[in-house]
Design a protein around this motif. Structure first.
Motif: not given
Lengths: 626, 602
Positions: B42, B44, B67, B69-75
């Protein structure tokens, strides 16, 4: 009729309205108008209006007409602006909104960066960004982007312009908010990206690191229209081209790497001509009108993103390379794509070729070198060849399995030909590739290089104005002149020319780094059994060596001393004679004084290296270019 | 460490994501676990010092992570409802700081919310409507026009009906009558209002004793306020006010004589006409003053031609009704001060307060003849002009005799009080300090007490009536009722519910809908949004009716109107004219909620 001085303003206005309507039609119409000499007349009229506030409607129509012509993208920007005219135009840009919109569009399409900023265009743009109307904000952003594109001076001015207590970047960030229309977000992100790339905003600024980056990744999402996705990805690749932190962050943001695979797979489902974007901006004119080209555009954008992301970080490269079907698409694009897709694909390949593992595995499995060499031999685009030859440099590294194949396919001949190109980047890459090729190579390869390159060409390269090319050529010579047998063989054939070349460098006005390389070559020569005599017989060279031994530069001192030590190495035949000769020249005194040196570092190296034959002539050349 | 969501009853000894109905993002490998022991790549990895955010989007039913403040996307997608935030710790010594919003998030979630909101709004705005035969448009037109008719925006309704070529269901006179009644209520003249209602709709109040009671209680409150007509004339200043009615009636008739078609008169034309008349008619100044009144009102209506025409049209049709007003208003106070010794004498004695109140009364009086629903909430500029006009009236008619001298100097800025002076200014004394008025008020109070008792006898207990009466009587307990805990009743906005109730009752008696379809539609929509929230549909959070209506209007302001077409322009103007009354419409919709509930239960 417009020119006639006694024409009635109302009549003139009507004429301009008709012209405006014509200009808004097909691009051909606008082009025809431009050919008929419309623009100078309009500018003249605008200038005439300048003083009078009475004919505001006419002024407005002139502005509208100019805007329509420029938006069609068929008129070249004026070669230089008449300063007074530009000032007038900027004055019109402050009010009312309709004029603002026109002026912003005109300036965005016909932007002369420095001139515009000098005339107060930056302040105007700042004012327009604060306009409540999106029809003004959007062209203002385009104008800003055009101003900042690739121009450090202008960008440094722009970041400091304030309006209403806020600096321009902050104003732009508010226009990038997620509830703004997509094209507005895109234009705002583009402006900030250009500001960043012009070194006006650092990469770790939250405006770049958080806002701009996330905004661009967001606009790559599948719910945006194609042209926005392509533009966003292209700008994103530009944003992340250099900075490692940005690359790292982008790679983990919103599954970007996976997202890009959809770009690669993109197919036009049902070509729906009605929803092709009728949108104009300075950076997307008419490119997207034909949906059949969309898959290619998507592919190009995605490959660019991959190229930027995998430029520096091995982990990202690994993720990218694991993308399903990427290698096949890359190879197909290189051999079959149109030139811009080709370029993007080669860029991507170049970034990926910086990974040792990839070179040895994936690239070997897919015989990457074949299409690459093909491109190099057939293409005429310099940029493409430049990137491709950089990639080739990496493929020619000693541990790359492709090296042999490229050699078999006439790589040497090609690269030698490349060193004669006028483009300095190409020459550099060619020499670099040859240098890599010569590193620990067999003798036949070295001989082939020398044969194909020819001593004339070596001299020409050594007198090149580009220091990098000079360095790499010296590196090539160093790599050629390594291991005893090779040294002797080569020196037998080309000894005279090589010695000449070295003297040329040592006598020339060069930086210590260059001279060090030359001394290292001498040291290598001194290692050869027969080649030693070439130095010993040349008293001029020996004197120079002694000179360098007493120079205050440590690196040069070491290199020169190594050369001497190679000459006097006692195991070899004739060492005694050489030692005697050198003693005659009082080299031993210099050595003694060096032993007493106070520089601990230098002493340390001497101590360690005196009993050691300096034979480490080669460096590992895997530096990253581009 | 695993961060995620779990439903109730999930095993607490395992990392989130491993078991059914739990979801997690694990820091050691960066994988996401969706109710399964094997994870998917998914994001980092994360470790000490990292800030991991876990968010649910209840509109799309997806979960995402951030993470630092950075959007990691839909899980995860298709999440079940009622999940709880969960953190699973596995290694000894692990420490977690949880932030549920008590301090700002590193990730800018607010911007994401804004995006979702604007997305919802776009969805609503661009909701596809199959409108093959223009039916949709027709329905919308009908809704607008019924709304205008219902609230008596007579001229606007007429103009709207004309430009959209549809018929009004109710006759214009009837609309105008209701408008007059509403105007009386909204200006606090309950006494006149009750008389007028009895005149126009005999038997209506008898059939609705509760309504009648409500009106009377309001009248009582207005007496305290000093605005009710019965009180008002007791306290002195009828001279000018009645004369204006009289004189404007003259204008009306004279205008109508000269312009039998009666409509399509622009303001300028009116002014010109008046100027011509001023040379021959003795009441010239009166005409002037009323013309300037007209002017003001027209200005208030955004200088819109359609409303202008409308008022012209209403003048012609109101021919018969003008006399009715005067007749109906007159009984308690005689129309002409000549017949009213009390008023003239009191006016001579207390000349000082006369000027301001005359301003307001005359303006309201002239408003009655004006067809548009301009309440007194107009700007002070209008007031001064009207005051001046009334001053002129008093001169020209010669009623003011000696005390005109007193009045002249009183036209200083201090006296330029707003029309609501009755509430803000009269605040120092109950019933404007007139003892006769207090007397009258107390009489009414007694009467109300009796009515209340008889109502209870006939119709049973009514809590509403009881509290209403109690609140009203409580006003008497304070020296300064305006600043008392029950002072809110004196706020003119409180007239609006009364006005609504009366209006609805009249319409019902004519077998017309109690409430306009537009309002029903709005409250129905609100009810549906309620239903959405009860069914767990997240979009309802961003589908507030008020927000959407407001956003719509602000959007239309933002666009540069390149090619104005007539229809949009007209609807625009009607919207802006109704904004002056927005408070009334909002109160009506809030009161309508209860009835909407009954719809629901059906």
């Amino acid at each position: 009729m417009l020119k006639a001085p006694d024409s009635d303003v109302v009549l003139k206005t009507e004429i301009t309205i008709v012209l405006n309507s014509l200009a808004k039609g097909l691009p051909d119409y606008a082009a025809a108008l431009v050919q008929a000499g419309l623009l100078p007349v309009l500018w003249e009229q605008l200038e005439l209006c300048g003083g009078m506030s009475s004919n505001r409607v006419f002024t407005q129509m002139v502005l509208c007409c100019l805007r329509s012509v420029y938006l069609q993208g068929c008129a070249p920007p004026p070669p230089t602006w008449n300063h007074k005219l530009l000032t007038t135009l900027i004055q019109y840009g402050y009010s009312p909104p309709k004029n603002q919109e026109c002026v912003a569009n005109i300036l965005a399409s016909a932007c002369r960066q420095q001139q515009l900023v000098d005339s107060g265009g930056g302040n105007l743009v700042a004012c327009m960004l604060c306009s409540p109307y999106s029809t003004v904000q959007l062209p203002a952003l385009h104008c800003l982007a055009a101003l900042c594109w690739n121009n450090e001076r202008v960008s440094s001015v722009i970041v400091n312009i304030r309006y209403g207590g806020k600096a321009i970047p902050d104003l732009v960030v508010t226009l990038m908010a997620r509830d703004r229309p997509f094209e507005m977000q895109l234009a705002a992100a583009a402006s900030l990206t250009y500001l960043h790339r012009s070194n006006a905003i650092p990469a770790d600024d939250p405006k770049i690191m958080y806002k701009t980056l996330q905004c661009l990744v967001r606009l790559c999402r599948r719910d945006c229209s194609v042209w926005i996705r392509v533009e966003a990805a292209t700008i994103l690749s530009y944003l992340t081209e250099v900075d490692m932190e940005l690359q790292k962050t982008a790679s983990m943001t919103d599954h970007l790497i996976v997202l890009m695979t959809y770009y690669l797979k993109y197919q036009v489902e049902t070509p729906n001509y009605t929803d092709s974007p009728p949108f104009f901006s300075p950076f997307s004119t008419r490119k997207y009108n034909n949906p059949n080209q969309w898959p290619e555009l998507m592919k190009e954008a995605a490959l660019k993103v991959y190229a930027s992301l995998s430029a520096n970080d091995e982990d990202i490269r690994k993720k990218v390379i694991e993308t399903e079907g990427l290698m096949n698409i890359l190879l197909c694009s290189i051999s079959n794509g149109n030139s811009s897709v080709q370029l993007a694909a080669v860029r991507c390949l170049h970034s990926l070729s910086r990974s040792v593992q990839t070179l040895r595995t994936t690239f070997q499995d897919h015989t990457v070198w074949k299409p690459l060499l093909n491109v190099l031999k057939t293409s005429s685009c310099e940029e493409l060849i430049s990137v491709a030859s950089s990639t080739l440099c990496n493929l020619l590294l000693e541990f790359s399995p492709s090296k042999e194949n490229i050699l078999d396919q006439g790589g040497i001949e090609f690269l030698c030909g490349l060193t004669r190109r006028p483009h300095p980047g190409l020459r550099l890459n060619a020499v670099w590739a040859l240098m890599n090729m010569a590193f620990q190579a067999e003798h036949r390869v070295k001989a082939s290089i020398l044969h194909n390159l020819g001593t004339d060409q070596i001299f020409r390269l050594l007198s090149d104005s580009d220091v990098n090319i000079l360095m790499k050529t010296l590196g090539l010579l160093r790599n050629l002149l390594s291991t005893k047998t090779h040294i002797d063989q080569i020196m037998q054939g080309h000894g005279k020319e090589i010695m000449q070349a070295i003297i040329l460098i040592l006598e020339g006005e060069h930086s210590p780094d260059v001279k060090e390389q030359a001394l290292c070559i001498l040291a290598n020569i001194a290692d050869g059994d027969v080649a030693k005599s070439a130095i010993m017989s040349n008293e001029d060279v020996l004197k120079k060596l002694m000179n360098y031994m007493v120079m205050p530069n440590v690196k040069l001192q070491i290199a020169a001393t190594f050369c001497i030590s190679n000459l006097i190495w006692s195991v070899e035949i004739g060492a005694y004679e050489r030692q005697a000769k050198l003693r005659e020249m009082e080299v031993d005194k210099i050595l003694e004084s060096l032993l007493n040196t106070t520089d601990h570092n230098l002493f340390d190296k001497f101590d360690r290296n005196f009993g050691y034959i300096y034979n480490g002539h080669s460096k590992f050349y895997m530096e990253h270019k581009h | 460490m695993g961060i995620g969501l779990s439903a109730q009853g999930v095993n607490m000894n395992r990392l989130p994501g491993w078991d059914k109905n739990s979801y997690g993002y694990h820091g050691d490998d960066g994988h996401s676990f969706c109710s399964s022991g094997t994870g998917q790549p998914y994001g980092p990895t994360f470790t000490t010092g990292d800030v991991i955010g876990c968010g649910i989007n209840l509109i799309d039913n997806v979960c995402f992570y951030t993470k630092n403040g950075h959007y990691l996307g839909v899980a995860f997608t298709d999440l079940p409802p009622n999940l709880y935030p969960t953190v699973g710790l596995q290694t000894p010594g692990e420490v977690v700081d949880a932030n549920f919003g008590q301090s700002p998030f590193v990730f800018d979630i607010h911007e994401m919310i804004r995006e979702l909101r604007s997305r919802e709004r776009t969805t609503i705005k661009e909701f596809p409507v199959t409108d093959t035969y223009g039916q949709w448009q027709t329905i919308l037109h009908k809704m607008v026009s019924t709304y205008l008719v219902h609230h008596g925006y007579c001229a606007t309704a007429e103009a709207f009906a004309r430009s959209t070529s549809q018929d009004l269901e109710e006759e214009l006179t009837s609309i105008r009558n209701r408008q007059k009644i509403q105007k009386l209520v909204l200006s606090g003249k309950l006494g006149e209002c009750i008389i007028l209602v009895n005149e126009l709709y005999p038997g209506l109040l008898d059939k609705n004793p509760n309504l009648y009671f409500m009106l009377r209680v309001r009248q009582f409150i207005e007496m305290v306020n000093g605005t009710d007509s019965e009180i008002e004339f007791l306290s002195d200043e009828t001279v000018q006010h009645t004369s204006v009615i009289q004189s404007t009636k003259n204008i009306m008739s004279s205008l109508n004589d000269r312009n039998p078609a009666g409509c399509q008169l622009s303001t300028e034309e009116l002014n010109q006409r008046n100027a011509q008349e001023s040379s021959m008619s003795p009441s010239s100044s009166v005409i002037h003053s009323s013309a300037s009144n007209n002017n003001n009102n027209n200005n208030n209506n955004n200088n819109n031609n359609t409303t202008n025409n409308g008022s012209g049209g209403s003048n012609s049709t109101a021919n018969g009704t003008t006399s009715i007003i005067i007749n109906s208003i007159t009984p308690p106070p005689p129309p002409d001060s000549n017949y009213n010794p009390i008023s003239s004498s009191s006016s001579t004695t207390t000349a000082t307060p006369a000027a301001p109140s005359s301003g307001c009364s005359s303006s309201s009086a002239s408003h009655i003849n004006d067809s548009d629903m301009e309440m007194e909430y107009t700007d002070s500029g209008t007031t001064t002009l009207q005051k001046e006009s009334s001053a002129v009236v008093s001169h020209s008619n010669g009623f003011t005799n000696g005390f005109s001298k007193h009045e002249e100097p009183q036209l200083d800025p201090e006296e330029d009080m707003d029309i609501e002076g009755s509430s803000s200014r009269g605040g120092t004394m109950m019933c404007k300090g007139s003892s006769a008025a207090i007397e009258r008020m107390l009489d009414l109070g007694r009467e109300l007490q009796q009515t209340s008792q008889s109502l209870r006898r006939d119709l049973g207990k009514s809590k509403q009536n009881k509290t209403m009466l109690q609140d009203a009587f409580s006003l008497l307990a304070y020296n300064d009722p305006w600043n008392s805990p029950v002072g809110w009743q004196l706020n003119p906005a409180q007239r609006e519910p009364v006005c609504q109730a009366l209006n609805s009752a009249i319409l019902e008696s004519h077998h017309l809908p109690r409430r306009p379809p537009l309002e029903i539609c709005i409250s129905h929509t609100k009810q549906l949004i309620d239903l959405m929230s009860r069914s767990g549909l997240g979009s309802c959070a961003f589908a507030s009716v008020e927000a959407i209506l407001q956003n719509q209007s602000s959007n239309s302001n933002n666009n540069i109107n390149n090619s104005p077409n007539n229809i949009s322009n007209i609807s625009c103007s009607s919207a802006s004219s109704s904004t002056s009354n927005s408070s009334s419409s909002s109160s009506s919709s809030s009161s309508s909620n209860s009835s909407c509930n009954s719809i629901d239960s059906n």
